[in-house]
Design a protein around this motif. Sequence first.
Motif, mmCIF file in Angstrom:
data_model
loop_
_atom_site.group_PDB
_atom_site.id
_atom_site.type_symbol
_atom_site.label_atom_id
_atom_site.label_comp_id
_atom_site.label_asym_id
_atom_site.label_seq_id
_atom_site.Cartn_x
_atom_site.Cartn_y
_atom_site.Cartn_z
ATOM 1 N N GLN A 83 0.827 -1.209 0.000
ATOM 2 C CA GLN A 83 0.000 0.000 0.000
ATOM 3 C C GLN A 83 0.860 1.256 0.000
ATOM 4 O O GLN A 83 0.612 2.180 -0.775
ATOM 5 N N TYR A 84 1.836 1.289 0.867
ATOM 6 C CA TYR A 84 2.657 2.497 1.033
ATOM 7 C C TYR A 84 3.399 2.857 -0.253
ATOM 8 O O TYR A 84 3.597 4.025 -0.560
ATOM 9 N N THR A 85 3.824 1.856 -1.007
ATOM 10 C CA THR A 85 4.620 2.104 -2.213
ATOM 11 C C THR A 85 3.785 2.103 -3.489
ATOM 12 O O THR A 85 4.343 2.218 -4.579
ATOM 13 N N SER A 86 2.476 2.018 -3.372
ATOM 14 C CA SER A 86 1.630 1.898 -4.559
ATOM 15 C C SER A 86 1.584 3.170 -5.406
ATOM 16 O O SER A 86 1.262 3.112 -6.575
ATOM 17 N N GLY A 87 1.870 4.305 -4.810
ATOM 18 C CA GLY A 87 1.791 5.555 -5.556
ATOM 19 C C GLY A 87 0.424 6.201 -5.479
ATOM 20 O O GLY A 87 0.297 7.406 -5.596
ATOM 21 N N SER A 88 -0.608 5.401 -5.293
ATOM 22 C CA SER A 88 -1.957 5.957 -5.196
ATOM 23 C C SER A 88 -2.501 5.903 -3.768
ATOM 24 O O SER A 88 -3.605 6.371 -3.520
ATOM 25 N N PHE A 89 -1.729 5.353 -2.861
ATOM 26 C CA PHE A 89 -2.190 5.198 -1.480
ATOM 27 C C PHE A 89 -2.146 6.530 -0.748
ATOM 28 O O PHE A 89 -1.153 7.241 -0.771
ATOM 29 N N GLN A 100 -9.081 -1.528 1.400
ATOM 30 C CA GLN A 100 -8.111 -2.010 0.413
ATOM 31 C C GLN A 100 -7.018 -2.856 1.080
ATOM 32 O O GLN A 100 -6.582 -3.855 0.528
ATOM 33 N N PHE A 101 -6.596 -2.446 2.269
ATOM 34 C CA PHE A 101 -5.594 -3.226 2.998
ATOM 35 C C PHE A 101 -6.117 -4.639 3.254
ATOM 36 O O PHE A 101 -5.429 -5.625 3.006
ATOM 37 N N TRP A 102 -7.346 -4.740 3.777
ATOM 38 C CA TRP A 102 -7.895 -6.055 4.107
ATOM 39 C C TRP A 102 -8.116 -6.892 2.857
ATOM 40 O O TRP A 102 -7.968 -8.121 2.898
#
Length: 128
Positions: A83-89, A100-102
């Motif tokens: 999530q942290y590195t997705s760019g859209s988070f 989305q995390f779950w």
Amino acid sequence: MCQEELKTRLLFDLSQVNLPVDEVDLFIRPFSRTYYGRYFPVYNEKETKPKIYIYPYDNVEGDLMEYDTILQTAIHEFCHHIQYTSGSFIRNKGVMHDPQFWKLYNHYVDRAKKYQLIGGEVPHEKNI
């Protein structure tokens, strides 16, 4: 199982479910009353990779938790990384685990079950 064997097994199993093990430094840490695992993104230019700490012990005596719990904790922390590195988070203040995390977490746990890397229930929450 010693810490190095546990780390090797975790990295292998995490790679089997297609998690980005090469993007993160994984550390096995001593017992914690508060955490099973923690994710630390790169905060400055001195750091080269994010870190994931796994606290796999049930007590200060060093008794290991069940491997299913340890692997699910590692999957949990890798989902934070994804999530942290997705760019859209966009993290909402005070919300560590959005829908989305779950969705990500359940996807990777289901894969681990499919490949028979784990077989038990999802562990109870303790500030994973």
